[in-house]
Design an enzyme around this catalytic site. Structure first.
Site, PDB file in Angstrom:
ATOM      1  N   CYS A 114      31.361  41.121  46.385  1.00 27.60           N
ATOM      2  CA  CYS A 114      30.612  42.322  45.751  1.00 27.60           C
ATOM      3  C   CYS A 114      29.597  42.817  46.585  1.00 27.60           C
ATOM      4  O   CYS A 114      29.570  43.581  47.762  1.00 27.60           O
ATOM      5  CB  CYS A 114      29.988  41.743  44.383  1.00 27.60           C
ATOM      6  N   HIS A 208      34.582  39.790  41.882  1.00 23.07           N
ATOM      7  CA  HIS A 208      33.897  38.410  41.836  1.00 23.07           C
ATOM      8  C   HIS A 208      35.084  37.121  41.416  1.00 23.07           C
ATOM      9  O   HIS A 208      35.301  36.716  40.594  1.00 23.07           O
ATOM     10  CB  HIS A 208      32.865  38.285  40.626  1.00 23.07           C
ATOM     11  N   GLU A 210      34.651  34.286  42.264  1.00 24.74           N
ATOM     12  CA  GLU A 210      34.112  33.106  41.981  1.00 24.74           C
ATOM     13  C   GLU A 210      34.115  32.707  40.378  1.00 24.74           C
ATOM     14  O   GLU A 210      33.872  31.956  39.929  1.00 24.74           O
ATOM     15  CB  GLU A 210      32.781  32.830  42.553  1.00 24.74           C
TER      16      GLU A 210
END
Length: 231
Positions: A114, A208, A210
């Site tokens: 990001c 994202h 994660e």
């Protein structure tokens, strides 16, 4: 490298934070980054935006993640601040630009997430759109978008021709820096991924990864590249 587990540095940020008895400024990072690195086979190392970061001081690392977060100071790419752009953290900007420069000098594998992809673009001379609509549903709420991946790219070998990703951003890449190749886009044309030509592994994603511990493909690719670099 720690035994067979590559050391993966992850940039952090300074925030006023409450924990235990304390309400203090602290270097913080969403735990998902740590868990994804561990599950992908690496050992995470948190890197605060203080101190001196250069090729000598990060030489112990095998790979690097530039984490998501707040807006980059528009002055870094020669623009005036838009009314929707957040207040910059110049300490974090400077630290992450230095980390990218050092990692590229060392040919360390890099994953920009990001803001991290935006840092990579600006560090190499690109610019940003300071506000776009439709990729930030609400504060603290991740949206999703389908992305199409360009064939014959590193990203295509990792995730295939298309996938759905989680997103939470209001800025995006405008002029893409020389040397960076756009490897994925959203339906509205937003640049969703880039990679650096000629590098071992330098990949930026606007999403994202994660946030999804069940899909470790990007982190596994980063750790694999870090292991190869270390050996």
């Amino acid at each position: 490298m720690s035994a067979s587990k590559p050391l993966i540095g992850i940039s952090t940020y300074l925030e006023r934070t409450r924990f235990g008895l304390w309400d203090v400024e602290a270097a913080v990072l969403y735990r998902g980054y740590l868990d994804c690195v561990v599950e992908a086979g690496g050992n995470p190392v948190m890197l605060p935006p203080v101190g001196t970061w250069n090729a000598e001081t990060i030489g112990f690392l095998d790979g690097l993640v530039i984490a998501g977060g707040a807006d980059i100071d528009p002055a870094a790419y020669g623009a005036e601040k838009h009314e929707r752009t957040g207040e910059p953290s110049r300490a974090r900007d400077d630290a992450e630009f230095a980390l990218v420069e050092a990692a590229l000098k060392l040919d360390l594998p890099v994953l920009g997430v990001c803001r991290g992809m935006q840092v990579l673009n600006v560090a190499l001379g690109g610019t940003l759109h300071q506000h776009i609509e439709g990729h930030n549903e609400a504060p603290g709420v991740f949206g999703s978008t389908r992305i199409e991946v360009v064939r014959d790219t590193y990203l295509h070998t990792i995730i295939g021709p298309a996938t759905t990703v989680q997103c939470h951003h209001h800025q995006s890449l405008d002029r893409v820096a020389d040397g960076l190749r756009v490897t994925a886009k959203a339906p509205d044309g937003t640049v969703e991924a880039v990679e650096l030509d000629g590098a071992r592994f330098v990949v930026g994603v606007q999403s994202h990864p994660e946030q999804d511990i069940e899909d470790l493909r990007l982190f596994e690719a980063l750790v694999a590249a870090a292991r190869s670099k270390a050996s």
